[in-house]
Write an enzyme that holds these catalytic residues in place. Structure first.
Site, short mmCIF file in Angstrom:
data_model
loop_
_atom_site.label_atom_id
_atom_site.label_comp_id
_atom_site.label_asym_id
_atom_site.label_seq_id
_atom_site.Cartn_x
_atom_site.Cartn_y
_atom_site.Cartn_z
N ARG A 66 -0.81 -26.32 16.79
CA ARG A 66 -0.18 -26.03 15.50
C ARG A 66 -0.57 -24.64 14.97
O ARG A 66 0.25 -23.91 14.42
CB ARG A 66 -0.59 -27.14 14.53
N ASN A 108 11.34 -22.61 -1.87
CA ASN A 108 11.91 -23.76 -1.16
C ASN A 108 12.85 -24.51 -2.10
O ASN A 108 12.67 -24.47 -3.32
CB ASN A 108 10.78 -24.71 -0.72
N HIS A 110 14.37 -28.39 -2.87
CA HIS A 110 14.06 -29.79 -2.58
C HIS A 110 15.11 -30.68 -3.26
O HIS A 110 15.41 -30.46 -4.44
CB HIS A 110 12.66 -30.13 -3.11
N ALA A 143 0.52 -24.42 -0.40
CA ALA A 143 0.08 -25.14 0.79
C ALA A 143 0.36 -26.65 0.71
O ALA A 143 0.24 -27.36 1.70
CB ALA A 143 -1.40 -24.90 1.04
C1 GRF Z 1 18.88 -29.67 1.37
O1 GRF Z 1 19.28 -30.69 0.50
C2 GRF Z 1 17.42 -29.35 1.20
O2 GRF Z 1 16.97 -29.46 -0.11
C3 GRF Z 1 16.78 -30.41 2.04
O3 GRF Z 1 17.60 -30.48 3.18
C4 GRF Z 1 18.92 -30.12 2.83
C5 GRF Z 1 19.35 -29.02 3.75
O4 GRF Z 1 20.63 -29.25 4.20
N1 GRF Z 1 15.40 -30.14 2.31
P1 GRF Z 1 21.39 -28.20 5.12
O5 GRF Z 1 20.72 -28.20 6.48
O6 GRF Z 1 21.28 -26.85 4.46
O7 GRF Z 1 22.80 -28.68 5.19
#
Ligand code: GRF
Length: 198
Positions: A66, A108, A110, A143
């Protein structure tokens, strides 16, 4: 004026990447996607290739452990010299080499209203809990697992007949413009500064 270089990391179908590419294709957009990196041969890489954006695949299985993968990923990102790194459905935690190379400059998205339902199954977990409203959250990456500072959120109503798939699709419809908006805002405001972007 030159545009702010952005690297996008993906693992999946890349519909979020496609939204970022589409907005970034306009000459007046403050950012330019200069590279897309995946941790496997993700379907979403096709969006980058179609747009003529360089891609790289950095597989965990191709590395001794990793830590070696973490270093390789950080090197691949650094090769594109981004000002901002965007995780768009990237399904692995980032290691210290990448986090330390871009302090405060990795974000990111989510598919839930953090701090509720962090982790890989945010849509499924929200549905199972029976919430009536969920949504999407754009955060600064640290992290932890979806623990970073919240930059933006959008709410999405849960319908009686929703499945994980229908709900996730509706969340994506709200999530993608939200993310594009945050990336535009951060790259426009910080074009020439060296400090953390967010
Ligand atoms: C999104 O909803 C993101 O928040 C989540 O995965 C999805 C990504 O979808 N972690 P895609 O691969 O961009 O269609």
């Amino acid at each position: 004026m030159s545009r702010t270089p952005v690297v996008v990391l993906i693992s999946g179908t890349g519909s979020t990447l496609a939204a970022l590419l589409e907005a970034g294709a306009h000459p007046d957009c403050p950012y330019e996607i200069v590279g897309v990196i995946a941790d496997k041969e993700a379907a979403g890489l096709a969006h980058a290739r179609a747009a003529g954006v360089p891609t790289a695949v950095v597989r965990l299985a191709d590395h001794a452990d990793r830590a070696a993968w973490d270093r390789a990923l950080a090197e691949a990102v650094a090769g594109f010299s981004p000002r901002l790194v965007v995780l768009a459905g990237f399904m692995k935690l980032l290691g210290a080499p990448l986090l330390e190379a871009h302090p405060g400059r990795i974000i990111n998205t989510h598919p839930a209203l953090l701090p509720s339902f962090p982790g890989a199954h945010g849509v499924r977990d929200a549905l199972a809990h029976g919430v009536k409203v969920t949504g999407a959250t754009v955060i600064e990456v640290d992290a932890g697992v979806d623990t970073g500072r919240i930059l933006a959120q959008v709410a999405v109503e849960v319908r009686e007949d929703d499945t994980e798939a229908t709900l996730h699709e509706r969340i994506k419809q709200a999530e993608q413009p939200l993310l594009v908006d945050v990336v535009r805002r951060l790259t426009a405001a910080n074009r020439t500064e060296q400090e953390p972007i967010a």
